[in-house]
Design a protein around this motif. Structure first.
Motif, PDB file in Angstrom:
ATOM      1  N   ASP A  79      30.818 100.212  51.275  1.00 19.39           N
ATOM      2  CA  ASP A  79      30.261  98.859  51.152  1.00 19.39           C
ATOM      3  C   ASP A  79      30.570  98.286  49.772  1.00 19.39           C
ATOM      4  O   ASP A  79      30.981  97.120  49.637  1.00 19.39           O
ATOM      5  CB  ASP A  79      28.745  98.889  51.356  1.00 19.39           C
ATOM      6  CG  ASP A  79      28.355  99.223  52.789  1.00 19.39           C
ATOM      7  OD1 ASP A  79      29.222  99.090  53.676  1.00 19.39           O
ATOM      8  OD2 ASP A  79      27.195  99.611  53.006  1.00 19.39           O
ATOM      9  N   ARG A  80      30.362  99.083  48.744  1.00 19.47           N
ATOM     10  CA  ARG A  80      30.643  98.631  47.374  1.00 19.47           C
ATOM     11  C   ARG A  80      32.132  98.348  47.186  1.00 19.47           C
ATOM     12  O   ARG A  80      32.506  97.342  46.580  1.00 19.47           O
ATOM     13  CB  ARG A  80      30.200  99.722  46.383  1.00 19.47           C
ATOM     14  CG  ARG A  80      30.449  99.377  44.920  1.00 19.47           C
ATOM     15  CD  ARG A  80      30.037 100.537  44.039  1.00 19.47           C
ATOM     16  NE  ARG A  80      30.806 101.744  44.347  1.00 19.47           N
ATOM     17  CZ  ARG A  80      30.439 102.967  43.974  1.00 19.47           C
ATOM     18  NH1 ARG A  80      29.309 103.157  43.309  1.00 19.47           N
ATOM     19  NH2 ARG A  80      31.196 104.013  44.278  1.00 19.47           N
ATOM     20  N   GLU A 109      27.843  86.906  44.237  1.00 20.35           N
ATOM     21  CA  GLU A 109      28.659  85.693  44.241  1.00 20.35           C
ATOM     22  C   GLU A 109      27.960  84.565  43.495  1.00 20.35           C
ATOM     23  O   GLU A 109      28.618  83.739  42.839  1.00 20.35           O
ATOM     24  CB  GLU A 109      28.978  85.265  45.669  1.00 20.35           C
ATOM     25  CG  GLU A 109      29.948  84.090  45.735  1.00 20.35           C
ATOM     26  CD  GLU A 109      30.661  83.989  47.053  1.00 20.35           C
ATOM     27  OE1 GLU A 109      31.770  83.432  47.092  1.00 20.35           O
ATOM     28  OE2 GLU A 109      30.110  84.476  48.072  1.00 20.35           O
ATOM     29  N   ARG A 114      34.394  97.435  49.456  1.00 18.49           N
ATOM     30  CA  ARG A 114      34.791  96.201  50.136  1.00 18.49           C
ATOM     31  C   ARG A 114      34.293  94.968  49.380  1.00 18.49           C
ATOM     32  O   ARG A 114      35.023  93.966  49.267  1.00 18.49           O
ATOM     33  CB  ARG A 114      34.263  96.206  51.577  1.00 18.49           C
ATOM     34  CG  ARG A 114      34.990  97.157  52.503  1.00 18.49           C
ATOM     35  CD  ARG A 114      34.549  96.946  53.944  1.00 18.49           C
ATOM     36  NE  ARG A 114      33.159  97.328  54.141  1.00 18.49           N
ATOM     37  CZ  ARG A 114      32.771  98.539  54.529  1.00 18.49           C
ATOM     38  NH1 ARG A 114      33.670  99.470  54.742  1.00 18.49           N
ATOM     39  NH2 ARG A 114      31.489  98.811  54.693  1.00 18.49           N
ATOM     40  N   THR A 115      33.083  95.046  48.854  1.00 16.14           N
ATOM     41  CA  THR A 115      32.528  93.900  48.124  1.00 16.14           C
ATOM     42  C   THR A 115      33.305  93.640  46.842  1.00 16.14           C
ATOM     43  O   THR A 115      33.681  92.489  46.546  1.00 16.14           O
ATOM     44  CB  THR A 115      31.049  94.155  47.790  1.00 16.14           C
ATOM     45  OG1 THR A 115      30.330  94.377  49.012  1.00 16.14           O
ATOM     46  CG2 THR A 115      30.441  92.960  47.081  1.00 16.14           C
ATOM     47  N   GLU A 142      25.873  90.896  48.326  1.00 10.92           N
ATOM     48  CA  GLU A 142      27.061  90.045  48.256  1.00 10.92           C
ATOM     49  C   GLU A 142      26.721  88.630  47.790  1.00 10.92           C
ATOM     50  O   GLU A 142      27.383  88.081  46.902  1.00 10.92           O
ATOM     51  CB  GLU A 142      27.759  90.007  49.624  1.00 10.92           C
ATOM     52  CG  GLU A 142      28.412  91.319  50.006  1.00 10.92           C
ATOM     53  CD  GLU A 142      29.319  91.165  51.209  1.00 10.92           C
ATOM     54  OE1 GLU A 142      29.598  90.010  51.606  1.00 10.92           O
ATOM     55  OE2 GLU A 142      29.758  92.196  51.753  1.00 10.92           O
ATOM     56  N   HIS A 144      36.788  92.286  47.659  1.00 11.06           N
ATOM     57  CA  HIS A 144      36.720  90.907  48.135  1.00 11.06           C
ATOM     58  C   HIS A 144      36.590  89.919  46.975  1.00 11.06           C
ATOM     59  O   HIS A 144      37.327  88.913  46.903  1.00 11.06           O
ATOM     60  CB  HIS A 144      35.535  90.760  49.094  1.00 11.06           C
ATOM     61  CG  HIS A 144      35.187  89.341  49.417  1.00 11.06           C
ATOM     62  ND1 HIS A 144      35.967  88.542  50.226  1.00 11.06           N
ATOM     63  CD2 HIS A 144      34.129  88.562  49.016  1.00 11.06           C
ATOM     64  CE1 HIS A 144      35.421  87.349  50.326  1.00 11.06           C
ATOM     65  NE2 HIS A 144      34.295  87.332  49.603  1.00 11.06           N
ATOM     66  N   PHE A 145      35.689  90.195  46.040  1.00  7.82           N
ATOM     67  CA  PHE A 145      35.475  89.264  44.935  1.00  7.82           C
ATOM     68  C   PHE A 145      36.624  89.287  43.929  1.00  7.82           C
ATOM     69  O   PHE A 145      36.923  88.267  43.310  1.00  7.82           O
ATOM     70  CB  PHE A 145      34.154  89.577  44.237  1.00  7.82           C
ATOM     71  CG  PHE A 145      32.951  89.183  45.038  1.00  7.82           C
ATOM     72  CD1 PHE A 145      32.895  87.950  45.668  1.00  7.82           C
ATOM     73  CD2 PHE A 145      31.877  90.041  45.193  1.00  7.82           C
ATOM     74  CE1 PHE A 145      31.787  87.570  46.425  1.00  7.82           C
ATOM     75  CE2 PHE A 145      30.764  89.673  45.941  1.00  7.82           C
ATOM     76  CZ  PHE A 145      30.726  88.439  46.561  1.00  7.82           C
TER      77      PHE A 145
END
Length: 309
Positions: A200-201, A297, A203-204, A293, A207-208
């Motif tokens: 999870d970490r 953001e 992918r986050t 997330e 993504h950012f």
């Protein structure tokens, strides 16, 4: 010339000495034969154990095919046997794929060695290696099985777990507890949960970094615990997102996300009432309300000073 009686005595002693030497040689040969017989017996038992390890879970067509290949059963041609083996292997591969998809654990190898076999007791040494996502593991343990009539009891001893990663400091105390309790089920269940939270970490962060390349920096890569946020027009002002995954000794897995501000002392003196001073506490409130997330953001958008960055 020696007397006849003395010659006979000398000859008798020589024969006696030769007899003793022959007897000693016979004893040595018998002992060597016994050792060789014991070694042959041990090798035969090991071969039987190996066959049992290989065919332990075989049923139906696979069992028939293996019996035929080992010469234990006649009938059918070689092509038919190979066809059966191929079909069964494909079925097993599909079953293994489904199992891996369900539990997330991929087993790369499993080595079994029989240490002791006596009557109703069997002791084996097992070494299982595999991976869960990007986490590589190796588990070694002894499995003792004692049969009592139709029942059998299995116990695990000498459990040793090795994880191939340098950033598992949060996992070390849990591993020590697992090795003490010999709880393999707890280890694999916790490993899966820990791996999912790390993914999870990953992918986050990834993504950012792709969405805000001018603001987001990952000094240790997408799988590290740290993300830094800075704006080109605000040199020296850095916000650090520290996302760790804590594992308790009992196997509880908890993500922990903190915001750390690194603001030059001069800026704090000039603007002591600016919102960055209480950013850490505000970020925790965002986490509780929005989730990881959206909270991260929101901080990125604040640092970038523009929604179009």
């Amino acid at each position: 010339m020696k007397p006849a009686g003395e010659s006979v005595s000398v000859s008798f002693r020589m024969e006696e000495k030769m007899s003793e030497e022959n007897s000693e040689e016979v004893r040595l040969l018998e002992a060597q034969i016994e050792r060789l017989q014991a070694e042959v017996t041990a090798l035969q038992h090991q071969q039987q154990d190996n066959h049992k390890d290989i065919t332990f879970h075989l049923r139906g067509q696979m069992q028939d095919a293996m019996s035929y290949m080992c010469g234990q059963r006649q009938g059918g041609g070689k092509e038919m046997v190979l066809s059966r083996l191929k079909e069964k292997v494909e079925e097993l591969e599909e079953d293994l794929k489904r199992q891996t998809q369900m539990n997330g654990i991929s087993v790369d190898s499993c080595i079994t060695k029989t240490l002791q076999r006596s009557g109703s007791e069997l002791v084996q040494q097992l070494c299982v290696s595999g991976h869960c996502s990007k986490l590589v593991f190796q588990v070694e343990f002894q499995l003792s099985e004692v049969k009592e009539g139709q029942r059998s009891e299995r116990t695990i001893t000498d459990l040793n777990v090795v994880m191939d990663a340098s950033d598992l400091h949060n996992f070390s105390s849990f591993l020590s507890g697992v090795e003490e309790s010999k709880d393999l089920l707890l280890f694999f269940r916790t490993l899966r949960t820990f791996s999912d939270r790390c993914d999870d970490r990953f992918r986050t962060f990834q993504h950012f970094q792709e969405k805000y390349p001018s603001v987001v920096c990952l000094p240790g890569g997408c799988r590290s615990e740290v993300m830094t946020l800075n704006h080109p027009e605000l040199p020296g002002c850095v916000l650090v997102i520290h996302w760790s995954v804590e594992v308790s000794k009992e196997g509880g897995v908890t993500p922990k996300i903190d915001l750390v501000t690194k603001i030059p002392e001069r800026a704090l003196q000039l603007f002591p009432s600016q919102p960055l001073v209480g950013a850490a506490e505000a970020f925790q409130s965002l986490l509780r309300i929005l989730g990881p997330e959206a909270a991260i953001e929101s901080v990125i958008m604040a640092v970038s000073l523009s929604q179009d960055t």
